[in-house]
Enzyme design. Structure first.
Site, mmCIF file in Angstrom:
data_model
loop_
_atom_site.group_PDB
_atom_site.id
_atom_site.type_symbol
_atom_site.label_atom_id
_atom_site.label_comp_id
_atom_site.label_asym_id
_atom_site.label_seq_id
_atom_site.Cartn_x
_atom_site.Cartn_y
_atom_site.Cartn_z
ATOM 1 N N GLU A 280 1.291 -1.607 0.258
ATOM 2 C CA GLU A 280 -0.257 -0.361 0.314
ATOM 3 C C GLU A 280 1.403 1.233 -0.009
ATOM 4 O O GLU A 280 1.739 1.622 0.817
ATOM 5 C CB GLU A 280 -0.670 -0.053 0.861
ATOM 6 N N ASP B 25 -6.529 8.930 9.746
ATOM 7 C CA ASP B 25 -5.588 8.422 9.920
ATOM 8 C C ASP B 25 -5.319 9.151 11.320
ATOM 9 O O ASP B 25 -5.343 9.826 11.530
ATOM 10 C CB ASP B 25 -4.614 8.589 8.625
ATOM 11 N N TYR C 15 -10.537 -4.174 2.367
ATOM 12 C CA TYR C 15 -9.472 -4.062 3.522
ATOM 13 C C TYR C 15 -11.037 -4.249 4.621
ATOM 14 O O TYR C 15 -12.245 -3.143 4.846
ATOM 15 C CB TYR C 15 -9.335 -2.523 3.102
#
Ligand SMILES: Cc1ncc(COP(=O)(O)O)c(C=O)c1O
Ligand SMILES: Cc1ncc(COP(=O)(O)O)c(C=O)c1O
Lengths: 271, 400, 400, 271
Positions: free
Chosen positions: A51, A62, A176
């Site tokens: 990634e 994040d 994911y």
């Protein structure tokens, strides 16, 4: 729906579809050259997919570790364009695993969706992951991606509930799975309900299912391999690289640094 | 036509939507479901209106600015007095609405972002009033600049969480609030302070703020009969403006939104999102924003903390694109001059945000016919800005 | 019976009157004549009510303090929200009334005294709104302590005149305003800020402030029916208290006025005029005041600038003597604790003045039956006091 | 109305009822001893009545000069009681003109109205002037004063209008005419309407009419003597004393200081 004019390279480049290790690195952190070296080192450490993060000013999904990596990379002048241009260099260096560009939605829009997937294809990338485009907003991008043979990676979360089925069914590349509610970053403990969540996802998914967010110890990696097809590790990788940063930045200690990165990663994913 | 927006996907034309991490989709859907149901429940509506009236002080006054009107010699100027709300700005309307919703959803905690502290104070206030816990995210730079508002929130029992990421201001406080919410959406409700963010926030906040326009419509009709010719409101995220404009859409009233031009829209220091920005995504919504060529969000600038935001509510982007509202911009200097003018002619010291609307209205009123009428939304009072205003005028030396 | 006061001489029982230099007798008579006539003129009354409503924001809200009530487990507590007035306190009601009278009298200038600046700001505000010149007398010490309010007045176009005589605080600002007025009573109107001063001021200010009590009576009756058991209001000069109490005199409602006990009424540092003062003359009126054995007026002390006054309105002296109102006192510490309590239970940060009433009400509500009801007059908002409160709590360290 | 049990000494002690000079001094400024000396000096300079001020914390009718004199006197510990006790000392020193105590209303109330006039009488004072008790509030005090042979001095102002008659008719001792609107203190110019005002006052008054407030030059004194029976001079006297204060306070220069005070006053009232 769309005409698949270009074939996807993702599956071809994928070494295996079980016990996968999918590391995340931030383009340009600490330098573009090292990003290339690190990509290679990760592959050598057992990565199945890479990634490749594009640094963004406002990375909503994040935690602090990746935020700071992004801030450093932006400081270094990294852009989405330069990040894409790293990929052919990685290929030259010997990185043969699938490379998935990780970028937030706004840079994608500014670049232009179609331009982006074309460029990705041209630069030998295999996938694209945009954490802030949920299924409902992804149609246009997905069409472009499919048209150009780029896998648009979907995310699914423990609270996705009845959306799990819809997301899983249209997933491409790999799916994911967000391990628990929250942003990226290390977690001391994993969600206790993770197994039933992953079971449900696997039930609907036709692509490999990997778990990410917060995985930072070998125990966690081992645990996740029981329930899923692989783990995605981000913040922990950034931390490992941070720890070796001074070694990596000096010509004469770089190889040692890379070696130690490899050692730590091997320890992390060893089972 | 306009009033059918947003659509099922939360889109106002090309704008809006939900550009959020997957983890937020569930909480957003939960809010949407509860909201839809709440807005059909007469008891909820009554409770909202009850708090607005008995707690917030609504309806707010509608003032004829006779002295300002006479001094300009143009259109007749009316002021909608959102500065008279409890805590000093329209922000409370929305905070009450959302906090009631949070309670209905069984949440025990609210979180909020704040720049200068106005929305933080409003959130801390309703949290206290409704017995909810409250965490306010605030950039470290803003915490330094707004010591008194920080203390005010703490006095109200809220926890103020310093945000050290990014530029340490409102944009980052919002990011951090969202990140925190992702991890705690089971028991926490995120109380956004303007018509921004992912669907259903822009629509919800507009619905809680439209009381401004609804009241204005009635009040204007009571006083003058009919409708005014033009209405002015400042635009940061855009909640006071949309609250004022919404009931007037499609009525033929000319609606004017005023952005902050900071040190001038030719300079890099402004917050004129519609005037100088481009479409993109910020805080979960497709809208106009200030960004560089690669889509990195850039820092806005305005002397007024409440307009110092790089985005704008998606409905404004739509109203701009569809030319239903005209957007103008006003510089720091013009806004500060307008504060002086309104203070001296009407005895009302507006918030610096609101002064942007006043400044544009003054410019235009002069050129209008005395038979015409305009309304300015005075979104908040200037108390919170006194040190900034004082600094600007260098004590009182620069006042005359 | 009570409602027939004051008598023709401006006396409330033994208190009140006109103890002024001969030169002031004519201007006082002029005011009295105009006032009497104005109060019989429907147009004047309508203009006053119009400004209160469209400019000041009246009626002010009436809030049920459900959380405070529940936390105490005693009487049901209601709040009259004078904090929601334009400029932040009840002071505006009176300023509007007197400024309208001044205009009617053909005066082009008003003068006012101020301590912390609240009445100064209210006066500067109405002067701007009505197109009058405004001079505000303020002690040099207070000017230093209240920099922001000084700037606010100047921004509103008023001239702030520093007073260096005596103790350089409110008492002296009042003296100086009176002295100035003596020389300029032909074109200047003296706008006193409370129910103090020579006749007809105490009666006039009470009449302009009774709107507080009149509204409360209606609002309480609407919400609960009938009358509350007790009503609490803080007393500096006494205008918010008398405005609240007056319509309830003789109705059987227990009325409680709260003075500032400062550091304690056993200490020399307090402003508890009725509790610890003796009859005498201050600012033209016979009333209670703080003085030494020779009749020199002594300096009062309270953390709250608005209660830091050595006298009290003569009507209060009378209501005290005739036992129609009960007067209590509250220390700085108790008032500050009450600010915290009201902020955290109701999301309302009261002015430190108002917090004195809140503190006494809290003390008593606990001991009352849950079927009983009380009303607290929240005379003003705490914005003006944030630095004082912050200093008191040593930042936020002392908050928990 | 009341029974005049005690005879008034005012008229007996008054040297003349025309061209009167009525100076004001503040008890205790700069010291009690000097107040006695100054009283004598003023008499020697031509004073017909002495106004003896009691310092007050909140002197509403006074300008800065007298305010400051009062503040200094309070600082020195002067009280109404001590001020009264100065009068017998003045008498001993040879002051034979009428002495009028000037005090604000509040100290009078605290002292007690009857006690005060009794004490005044006992201490050989002749009058009492309270600037903040207008006619309407004066009845009780006036009764006590009359009962004890103390003249209560009334004030009348240019704006007293129809009250002039009422005030003038009941005036005793002398009638104090305020020269113009405002507080005590020097004025550059006199009210141009002063003559018609004084004419009106004189028309109704059965006692001598003196003008005060702001008189500070010989020209003004001369002008006022044309229209009235005398002048009251306050702030100017205080200023003269202030100017000599350092001389007055030293034993060896005191006489010189007093001499210069006398000279200046003679110049002021000379005509
Ligand atoms: C008084 C006032 N007006 C306007 C704004 C801008 O917000 P919005 O554009 O959402 O009304 C703010 C924000 O803090 C404010 O405090
Ligand atoms: C909020 C507030 N309450 C009370 C007072 C005291 O005045 P009063 O006793 O006349 O109401 C003041 C005076 O400044 C004030 O600002």
């Amino acid at each position: 729906m769309t005409n698949h004019t270009v074939t996807s390279t993702f599956a071809q480049r994928l070494p295996k579809t079980e016990n996968m290790f999918i590391p995340f690195i931030m383009s340009g952190d600490p330098t573009p050259e090292l990003t290339i070296e690190l990509a290679y080192t990760l592959q050598e450490s057992g990565a199945d997919v890479l990634e490749l993060g594009v640094p963004y000013s406002d990375p909503l999904a994040d935690g602090p570790t990746i935020q700071q990596a992004a801030a450093r990379a932006i400081e270094q002048g990294m852009t989405i364009q330069k990040a894409i241009q790293l990929i052919p260099e990685m290929r030259k260096r010997g990185v043969h695993i699938p490379i998935v560009l990780f970028t937030y939605c706004n840079p994608v829009l500014q670049y232009g969706m179609e331009t982006l997937v074309k460029e990705l294809k041209k630069n030998e990338a295999d996938g694209l992951l945009v954490p802030d485009i949920p299924l409902e907003e992804s149609e246009e991008l997905k069409q472009h991606a499919e048209a150009h043979g780029i896998q648009l990676i979907s995310l699914v979360a423990p609270n996705s509930e009845e959306r799990i089925k819809r997301i899983a069914e249209q997933a491409s590349g790999f799916l994911y799975c967000v391990s628990s509610l929250g942003v990226t970053g290390e977690r001391a403990e994993m969600d206790p309900n993770i197994s039933s969540f992953l079971e449900k996802v696997k039930h609907y998914s036709s692509v490999p299912v990997a778990v990410g967010f917060g995985i930072s110890t070998n125990d966690q990696v081992q645990l996740m391999h029981n329930y899923s097809d692989g783990v995605i590790v981000g913040s922990k990788i950034i931390k490992i690289i941070e720890g070796e940063q001074s070694a990596l930045l000096k010509e004469d200690t770089r190889d040692e640094g890379l070696k130690r990165v490899k050692e730590q990663i091997t320890q992390l994913i060893n089972y | 036509m306009s009033v059918t927006y947003p659509d099922a996907k939360g889109r106002f034309g090309d704008f809006g939507g939900k550009f959020v991490p997957e983890t937020l989709m569930a909480p957003l859907q939960e809010i949407e479901a509860y909201l839809t149901e709440a807005l059909q429940d007469e008891e909820f509506i009554a409770a909202f209106q009850h708090e607005l009236k008995t707690y917030g002080g609504r309806p707010t006054a509608f003032t004829y600015a006779n002295q300002l009107t006479e001094s300009l010699g143009g259109a007749q100027i009316y002021l909608k007095r959102e500065d008279l709300n409890h805590t000093g700005a329209h922000k409370l309307n929305n905070a009450i609405g959302q906090a009631l919703l949070a309670k209905r959803m069984g949440k025990t905690k609210i979180i909020a972002e704040t720049g200068a502290g106005q929305h933080g104070v409003a959130s801390a206030t309703v949290a206290a009033k409704l017995g909810l816990e409250c965490k306010v995210f605030m950039g470290e730079k803003d915490i330094e600049r707004q010591e008194l508002n920080v203390f005010r929130m703490k006095l109200l029992g809220a926890e103020v969480i310093p945000v050290s990421s990014g530029s340490k201001t409102l944009k980052d406080a919002t990011n951090e609030a969202i990140r925190h919410w992702v991890a705690h959406c089971d028991d926490e409700y995120y109380l956004i302070g303007s018509v921004v963010g992912p669907h259903p926030y822009p629509e919800m906040v507009r619905n809680f703020q439209r009381v401004i326009g609804d009241e204005t419509k009635t009040q204007f009709d009571d006083v003058k009969g009919g409708l005014p010719n033009r209405i002015y409101a400042c635009v940061g995220g855009g909640s006071n403006a949309i609250g004022m404009f919404y009931p007037f859409l499609g009525t033929g009233v000319e609606l004017v939104g005023i952005e902050a031009a900071g040190r001038g829209i030719q300079s890099p220091e402004h917050a004129a999102t519609l005037t100088k920005g481009t479409p993109g995504i910020i805080h979960g919504s497709m809208t106009y924003l200030l960004q560089d060529e690669f889509g990195q969000i850039t820092e806005p600038y305005s002397i007024s903390a409440g307009l110092d935001y790089p985005g704008i509510g998606p409905e404004h982007a739509y109203l701009h694109a569809s030319k239903q509202v005209r957007y103008e911009s006003i510089t720091d200097d013009e806004a500060l001059e307008a504060i002086k003018t309104l203070s001296r002619t009407e005895g009302i010291i507006p918030a610096i945000e609101s002064a942007h609307a006043v400044a544009q209205a003054i410019k235009e009123a002069e050129t209008m016919d005395p038979s015409e009428t305009i309304v300015i939304n005075v979104s908040g009072r200037g108390d919170k800005d006194m040190s900034t205003i004082m600094e600007y005028f260098e004590g009182s030396d620069g006042l005359d």
